[in-house]
Design a protein around this motif. Structure first.
Motif, PDB file in Angstrom:
ATOM      1  N   LEU A  96      -3.067   6.797  11.874  1.00  0.00           N
ATOM      2  CA  LEU A  96      -3.740   6.421  10.638  1.00  0.00           C
ATOM      3  C   LEU A  96      -5.256   6.481  10.803  1.00  0.00           C
ATOM      4  CD1 LEU A  96      -2.665   5.174   7.930  1.00  0.00           C
ATOM      5  CD2 LEU A  96      -3.226   2.943   8.869  1.00  0.00           C
ATOM      6  N   ILE A  97      -5.933   6.894   9.737  1.00  0.00           N
ATOM      7  CA  ILE A  97      -7.384   6.768   9.682  1.00  0.00           C
ATOM      8  C   ILE A  97      -7.649   5.547   8.809  1.00  0.00           C
ATOM      9  CG2 ILE A  97      -9.516   7.834   8.881  1.00  0.00           C
ATOM     10  CD1 ILE A  97      -7.983  10.564   9.093  1.00  0.00           C
ATOM     11  N   LEU A  98      -8.443   4.619   9.289  1.00  0.00           N
ATOM     12  CA  LEU A  98      -8.765   3.459   8.452  1.00  0.00           C
ATOM     13  C   LEU A  98     -10.250   3.451   8.179  1.00  0.00           C
ATOM     14  CD1 LEU A  98      -6.466   2.230  10.680  1.00  0.00           C
ATOM     15  CD2 LEU A  98      -6.693   0.338   9.096  1.00  0.00           C
TER      16      LEU A  98
ATOM     17  N   ILE B  88       0.870  -1.174   0.000  1.00  0.00           N
ATOM     18  CA  ILE B  88       0.000   0.000   0.000  1.00  0.00           C
ATOM     19  C   ILE B  88       0.903   1.219   0.000  1.00  0.00           C
ATOM     20  CG2 ILE B  88      -1.853   1.200   1.203  1.00  0.00           C
ATOM     21  CD1 ILE B  88      -2.614  -1.615   0.330  1.00  0.00           C
ATOM     22  N   ASP B  89       0.794   1.997  -1.044  1.00  0.00           N
ATOM     23  CA  ASP B  89       1.622   3.196  -1.149  1.00  0.00           C
ATOM     24  C   ASP B  89       0.766   4.399  -0.768  1.00  0.00           C
ATOM     25  OD1 ASP B  89       3.102   5.359  -1.869  1.00  0.00           O
ATOM     26  OD2 ASP B  89       3.608   4.647  -3.881  1.00  0.00           O
ATOM     27  N   LEU B  90       1.083   4.992   0.380  1.00  0.00           N
ATOM     28  CA  LEU B  90       0.284   6.133   0.845  1.00  0.00           C
ATOM     29  C   LEU B  90       1.015   7.458   0.639  1.00  0.00           C
ATOM     30  CD1 LEU B  90      -1.108   4.642   4.181  1.00  0.00           C
ATOM     31  CD2 LEU B  90      -2.299   4.883   2.026  1.00  0.00           C
ATOM     32  N   ALA B  91       2.151   7.386  -0.038  1.00  0.00           N
ATOM     33  CA  ALA B  91       2.875   8.636  -0.300  1.00  0.00           C
ATOM     34  C   ALA B  91       1.963   9.493  -1.171  1.00  0.00           C
ATOM     35  CB  ALA B  91       4.181   8.336  -1.030  1.00  0.00           C
TER      36      ALA B  91
ATOM     37  N   ILE C  96       0.492  -1.589   9.137  1.00  0.00           N
ATOM     38  CA  ILE C  96       0.574  -0.168   8.774  1.00  0.00           C
ATOM     39  C   ILE C  96       0.102   0.693   9.954  1.00  0.00           C
ATOM     40  CG2 ILE C  96      -0.174   1.608   7.129  1.00  0.00           C
ATOM     41  CD1 ILE C  96      -0.578  -0.598   5.066  1.00  0.00           C
ATOM     42  N   GLY C  97      -0.979   0.271  10.620  1.00  0.00           N
ATOM     43  CA  GLY C  97      -1.523   1.056  11.733  1.00  0.00           C
ATOM     44  C   GLY C  97      -0.613   1.083  12.950  1.00  0.00           C
ATOM     45  N   LYS C  98       0.224   0.059  13.065  1.00  0.00           N
ATOM     46  CA  LYS C  98       1.142   0.008  14.215  1.00  0.00           C
ATOM     47  C   LYS C  98       2.281   0.998  14.033  1.00  0.00           C
ATOM     48  CE  LYS C  98       3.115  -3.943  15.042  1.00  0.00           C
ATOM     49  NZ  LYS C  98       3.343  -5.377  15.103  1.00  0.00           N
TER      50      LYS C  98
ATOM     51  N   VAL D 241      -5.987  -8.111   6.924  1.00  0.00           N
ATOM     52  CA  VAL D 241      -5.932  -7.553   8.281  1.00  0.00           C
ATOM     53  C   VAL D 241      -4.485  -7.485   8.776  1.00  0.00           C
ATOM     54  CG1 VAL D 241      -6.582  -7.988  10.686  1.00  0.00           C
ATOM     55  CG2 VAL D 241      -8.296  -8.168   8.877  1.00  0.00           C
ATOM     56  N   ARG D 242      -3.693  -8.482   8.411  1.00  0.00           N
ATOM     57  CA  ARG D 242      -2.280  -8.462   8.845  1.00  0.00           C
ATOM     58  C   ARG D 242      -1.594  -7.193   8.307  1.00  0.00           C
ATOM     59  NH1 ARG D 242       2.060  -9.667   6.472  1.00  0.00           N
ATOM     60  NH2 ARG D 242       1.013 -10.635   4.704  1.00  0.00           N
ATOM     61  N   ILE D 243      -1.834  -6.895   7.033  1.00  0.00           N
ATOM     62  CA  ILE D 243      -1.210  -5.703   6.436  1.00  0.00           C
ATOM     63  C   ILE D 243      -1.750  -4.433   7.108  1.00  0.00           C
ATOM     64  CG2 ILE D 243      -0.917  -4.387   4.297  1.00  0.00           C
ATOM     65  CD1 ILE D 243      -1.224  -7.045   2.774  1.00  0.00           C
TER      66      ILE D 243
END
Ligand code: DC
Length: 425
Positions: A315-317, A260-263, A309-311, A303-305
């Motif tokens: 982050l807003i999910l 997941i690229d959030l840049a 990322i949230g750890k 969910v693992r991914i």
């Protein structure tokens, strides 16, 4: 002052300074602005690089500049100085330096946690040698000192910044992060809460638009978890696999890599190296996503991914099961909903924008099937968490919804860590 004159003055300044001189000070002495100072420094640097008859180089270290000598002439200089400093360090010293450089600022206790042995005497020797220094104290009981590497370290190791350090085994970083979290939780007597804002709800409830606006307001990133299920659904369709075929999907996932690229704040859902974003909003993709997301093997994969990322960051999910399953400890949870018709109308507008013609009846029918499947499935159904704040967005403008949510978040911040101070990227 001519350009040539400024260059000559810069060289003279660096020559007498010896130590790195802050670029801002250079600008002041030369009576130029920051951009011009940077350009003069760059020109001098290039001049030395180009000139084979010069033994000098320009060194730039975190906003400061100094003159140095070209490493190829070290033997001559060593002969002259009689080997100024013996740079040989013990393995323990190198290891400790690495721990500090990669984790700075770090406390002695953190260094000990990573190395597994008391490192106080090694740290003291590094401080004496000018390679490490105290940069402050941590605001916890005992106020332990925070350590960082020095400019001397950067110069000796030929770096301009610790950001230039090559990537290392991330275990070291994980260990120290876990240790810090443990210590924080011990300090407040509770498990650390992830800096996560959960937004769940059915499609068309406004989740993704709202998540995006909140993200801009708070300055933190948003993860659209639905996009992940959509991308996997599309991959299955492309391979001719039924998204409901558990075994075929399991085999597919064992050979699937998702990033997941959030840049740039616009999510790219990358599967096996290709960006699937342009292909995941069609009605076929919606259906495939709903089907494939029912399977436990898919949920486990996504969910693992999401948790990883949230750890790592605030982050807003947005999704269906963020508050109930992915991050049940999220300090703020919302559950958005809207009437069936309003949601279908919004979805129709999305489809039209994406160039996919449809009718309200068609969308309502499809939505009903998907809603039922998403909320009646056994595993992680679309469900409001007991502590999620329910917002019916049918009669509200997007702005009104966002304002309500920001109010809630600000209230929670009185007792919880601040998201806005955990900005990422
Ligand atoms: O939010 P969306 O419409 O993009 O989601 C696509 C599908 O993925 C939807 O049918 C439900 C599923 N999904 C899920 O099961 N869990 C999530 N956290 C997000 C989406």
């Amino acid at each position: 002052m001519s350009e040539v004159d400024k260059m000559a003055r810069l060289e003279a300044l660096l020559f007498v300074s010896g130590d790195p001189l802050a670029n801002a000070d250079i600008a002041t002495y030369l009576e130029v602005d920051a951009d011009e100072a940077a350009s003069l420094i760059e020109q001098l640097k290039r001049r030395y690089q180009r000139d084979p008859m010069s033994g000098l180089i320009v060194r730039q270290i975190e906003g400061a500049t100094s003159l140095g000598t070209k490493p190829v002439y070290a033997d001559t200089l060593e002969a002259f100085y009689g080997k100024v400093r013996d740079l040989k360090l013990t393995d323990a010293a190198y290891e400790t330096l690495a721990v500090i450089a990669y984790n700075a600022p770090a406390t002695r206790a953190e260094i000990e946690t990573v190395r597994g042995v008391n490192s106080d005497s090694v740290v003291s020797r590094l401080i004496e040698r000018g390679l490490v220094r105290e940069v402050g104290t941590l605001e916890t009981p005992g106020r332990p000192a925070l350590l960082d590497v020095t400019e001397q370290f950067l110069m000796d190791f030929g770096l301009s910044s610790t950001r230039e350090l090559p990537p290392v085994d991330l275990m070291m970083y994980d260990t120290i992060t876990e240790f810090t979290q443990e210590r924080q939780s011990a300090a407040i007597g509770a498990a650390p809460k992830p800096l996560v804002i959960a937004i769940d709800g059915p499609s068309g409830s406004g989740k993704s638009t709202i998540a995006r606006l909140l993200s801009e307001h708070l300055g933190i990133l948003t993860l659209d978890t639905g996009a992940m299920y959509r991308a996997l659904g599309v991959k299955a369709l492309r391979l001719g696999i039924s998204p409901s075929d558990q075994e075929a999907v399991r085999a597919m996932l064992s050979e699937t890599s998702m990033e997941i690229d959030l840049a740039d704040r616009v999510q790219k859902t990358i599967v096996d190296g290709s960006d699937y974003t342009p292909y995941i909003r069609t009605p076929e993709a919606s259906k495939a996503a709903s089907d494939i997301s029912v399977l436990p093997v898919t949920r486990e994969y996504c969910v693992r991914i999401q948790r990883e990322i949230g750890k790592r960051q605030a982050l807003i999910l947005d999704g269906r099961d963020i508050g109930t399953y992915v991050f049940p400890d999220a300090p703020v949870k919302f559950f958005l909903t809207a009437s069936h018709e309003v949601r279908a109308k919004r979805r129709l507008v999305d489809l039209e924008r994406a160039g996919v013609p449809s009718t309200l009846e068609e969308v309502m029918r499809e939505m009903e099937i998907r809603d039922r499947q998403d909320s009646e499935r056994q595993l992680a159904p679309t469900k409001r968490a007991d502590d999620a704040i329910l917002i019916d967005t049918s009669e509200m403008s997007i702005r009104e919804v966002v304002d309500v949510m920001i109010d809630v978040i600000r209230q929670r911040e009185q007792v919880q860590p601040s998201w806005s101070q955990s900005r990422h990227g």
